[in-house]
Design a protein around this motif. Structure first.
Motif, PDB file in Angstrom:
ATOM      1  N   LYS A  92      33.186  35.719  57.567  1.00 57.65           N
ATOM      2  CA  LYS A  92      32.792  34.899  58.165  1.00 57.65           C
ATOM      3  C   LYS A  92      32.081  33.666  58.222  1.00 57.65           C
ATOM      4  O   LYS A  92      32.412  33.221  58.935  1.00 57.65           O
ATOM      5  CB  LYS A  92      32.387  36.103  59.914  1.00 57.65           C
ATOM      6  CG  LYS A  92      31.373  35.452  60.720  1.00 57.65           C
ATOM      7  CD  LYS A  92      31.334  36.618  61.536  1.00 57.65           C
ATOM      8  CE  LYS A  92      30.966  35.415  62.849  1.00 57.65           C
ATOM      9  NZ  LYS A  92      30.071  36.234  64.127  1.00 57.65           N
ATOM     10  N   GLU A  93      31.303  34.331  57.422  1.00 53.97           N
ATOM     11  CA  GLU A  93      30.094  32.892  57.370  1.00 53.97           C
ATOM     12  C   GLU A  93      30.766  32.085  55.895  1.00 53.97           C
ATOM     13  O   GLU A  93      30.883  30.256  56.516  1.00 53.97           O
ATOM     14  CB  GLU A  93      28.721  33.230  55.914  1.00 53.97           C
ATOM     15  CG  GLU A  93      28.328  32.263  55.811  1.00 53.97           C
ATOM     16  CD  GLU A  93      26.491  33.010  55.245  1.00 53.97           C
ATOM     17  OE1 GLU A  93      25.872  32.452  54.327  1.00 53.97           O
ATOM     18  OE2 GLU A  93      26.364  34.308  55.120  1.00 53.97           O
ATOM     19  N   THR A 107      26.552  32.112  49.831  1.00 51.47           N
ATOM     20  CA  THR A 107      26.590  32.702  50.909  1.00 51.47           C
ATOM     21  C   THR A 107      25.105  33.674  51.156  1.00 51.47           C
ATOM     22  O   THR A 107      24.613  34.021  50.488  1.00 51.47           O
ATOM     23  CB  THR A 107      27.487  34.503  50.229  1.00 51.47           C
ATOM     24  OG1 THR A 107      26.897  34.580  49.164  1.00 51.47           O
ATOM     25  CG2 THR A 107      28.792  33.438  50.843  1.00 51.47           C
ATOM     26  N   TYR A 154      40.028  36.345  59.761  1.00 55.39           N
ATOM     27  CA  TYR A 154      39.357  35.472  58.487  1.00 55.39           C
ATOM     28  C   TYR A 154      39.561  34.915  57.899  1.00 55.39           C
ATOM     29  O   TYR A 154      39.730  33.293  57.640  1.00 55.39           O
ATOM     30  CB  TYR A 154      37.734  35.892  58.643  1.00 55.39           C
ATOM     31  CG  TYR A 154      37.170  35.927  60.069  1.00 55.39           C
ATOM     32  CD1 TYR A 154      36.458  34.371  60.623  1.00 55.39           C
ATOM     33  CD2 TYR A 154      36.082  36.874  60.500  1.00 55.39           C
ATOM     34  CE1 TYR A 154      35.543  35.004  61.292  1.00 55.39           C
ATOM     35  CE2 TYR A 154      35.361  36.793  61.712  1.00 55.39           C
ATOM     36  CZ  TYR A 154      35.178  36.145  61.994  1.00 55.39           C
ATOM     37  OH  TYR A 154      34.335  35.460  63.226  1.00 55.39           O
ATOM     38  N   GLY A 199      22.710  32.567  52.928  1.00 58.40           N
ATOM     39  CA  GLY A 199      21.287  31.920  52.884  1.00 58.40           C
ATOM     40  C   GLY A 199      21.357  31.855  51.290  1.00 58.40           C
ATOM     41  O   GLY A 199      20.137  31.210  50.299  1.00 58.40           O
ATOM     42  N   THR A 254      33.303  30.046  59.043  1.00 59.73           N
ATOM     43  CA  THR A 254      32.345  30.081  60.563  1.00 59.73           C
ATOM     44  C   THR A 254      31.504  28.676  59.429  1.00 59.73           C
ATOM     45  O   THR A 254      30.646  27.740  60.670  1.00 59.73           O
ATOM     46  CB  THR A 254      32.106  30.078  60.673  1.00 59.73           C
ATOM     47  OG1 THR A 254      30.694  31.290  60.752  1.00 59.73           O
ATOM     48  CG2 THR A 254      33.348  31.347  61.848  1.00 59.73           C
ATOM     49  N   GLY A 255      30.545  29.037  58.746  1.00 58.41           N
ATOM     50  CA  GLY A 255      29.242  28.071  58.109  1.00 58.41           C
ATOM     51  C   GLY A 255      28.191  28.308  58.019  1.00 58.41           C
ATOM     52  O   GLY A 255      27.237  28.034  58.355  1.00 58.41           O
ATOM     53  N   GLN A 256      28.215  29.114  59.356  1.00 55.61           N
ATOM     54  CA  GLN A 256      27.155  30.082  59.855  1.00 55.61           C
ATOM     55  C   GLN A 256      26.333  31.038  59.264  1.00 55.61           C
ATOM     56  O   GLN A 256      27.154  31.470  59.340  1.00 55.61           O
ATOM     57  CB  GLN A 256      27.521  30.596  61.065  1.00 55.61           C
ATOM     58  CG  GLN A 256      28.064  29.785  61.815  1.00 55.61           C
ATOM     59  CD  GLN A 256      28.525  29.916  63.932  1.00 55.61           C
ATOM     60  OE1 GLN A 256      28.657  31.124  63.570  1.00 55.61           O
ATOM     61  NE2 GLN A 256      28.309  29.107  64.398  1.00 55.61           N
ATOM     62  N   THR A 257      25.322  30.194  58.227  1.00 48.51           N
ATOM     63  CA  THR A 257      25.126  31.783  57.924  1.00 48.51           C
ATOM     64  C   THR A 257      23.968  33.222  57.967  1.00 48.51           C
ATOM     65  O   THR A 257      23.345  32.829  59.295  1.00 48.51           O
ATOM     66  CB  THR A 257      23.107  30.846  56.739  1.00 48.51           C
ATOM     67  OG1 THR A 257      23.673  29.913  56.178  1.00 48.51           O
ATOM     68  CG2 THR A 257      22.665  31.751  56.106  1.00 48.51           C
ATOM     69  N   GLN A 258      24.329  34.074  57.790  1.00 53.27           N
ATOM     70  CA  GLN A 258      23.996  34.869  58.197  1.00 53.27           C
ATOM     71  C   GLN A 258      22.762  36.008  56.869  1.00 53.27           C
ATOM     72  O   GLN A 258      22.994  35.749  55.727  1.00 53.27           O
ATOM     73  CB  GLN A 258      24.773  36.082  58.314  1.00 53.27           C
ATOM     74  CG  GLN A 258      25.682  35.807  59.093  1.00 53.27           C
ATOM     75  CD  GLN A 258      27.118  36.318  59.482  1.00 53.27           C
ATOM     76  OE1 GLN A 258      27.099  37.695  59.284  1.00 53.27           O
ATOM     77  NE2 GLN A 258      28.310  36.368  60.013  1.00 53.27           N
TER      78      GLN A 258
END
Length: 164
Positions: free
Chosen positions: A69-70, A121, A106, A123, A73-77
């Motif tokens: 997913k990261e 990934t 995805y 972060g 989406t590029g959204q760091t988790q």
């Protein structure tokens, strides 16, 4: 695009769909291993100070779906492997199946030209998209191998490794 890059694309080893099918084959086999594991041993049994197979499974769940997913989406988790599974194997199997659905959703969203893109990934883990996905797969294979050792030490025949 260089002639060499063009030549490599014409002779590609795997398509994106084939890589996804390969990964899901591994996930299917790991799911079979989880199913075979006796529930009490799944949460409590270990050898030589290694984690239980339940703990390894929660790590795999924390990596595959959220990591993919990261990537998309590029959204760091934040990496979060502590899952409230209430010591119920059925709950982890349900989460496994939900992760399978998420991966299938995805993965096709990854643009072919982004597989060589450098990312981080969770972060902190730097690599390319493809090296990250291959790590997700390799890590699962590694932990599944540990699960095989656990089952054999308990006198239980694990699923054949080629039954993906």
């Amino acid at each position: 695009m260089s002639i060499q890059q063009s030549h490599l694309e014409q002779n590609q080893v795997l398509t994106s769909d084939e890589l996804l099918a390969h990964w899901q084959g591994h996930r299917n086999l790991t799911r079979k291993l989880i199913e075979v594991f006796p529930e009490d041993h799944f949460f409590k049994y270990s050898i030589g100070g290694m984690r239980t197979f339940a703990e390894m499974t929660t790590e795999l769940l924390a990596i595959a779906g959220p990591g993919l997913k990261e990537i998309v989406t590029g959204q760091t988790q934040e990496f979060q492997e502590h899952i409230d599974h209430q010591n119920k194997k059925d709950l982890l199997l349900k989460l496994w199946d939900e992760t399978t659905v998420a991966i299938n959703m995805y993965f096709p969203q990854i643009a072919l030209d982004s597989f060589s893109k450098t990312i981080k990934t969770f972060g902190q883990y730097e690599g390319t998209v493809i090296s990250s996905i291959l790590y997700f797969i390799d890590n699962e294979i590694h932990h599944r191998g540990q699960g095989y050792v656990y089952l054999r030490s308990l006198g239980i025949e694990p699923p054949f490794f080629w039954e993906r």
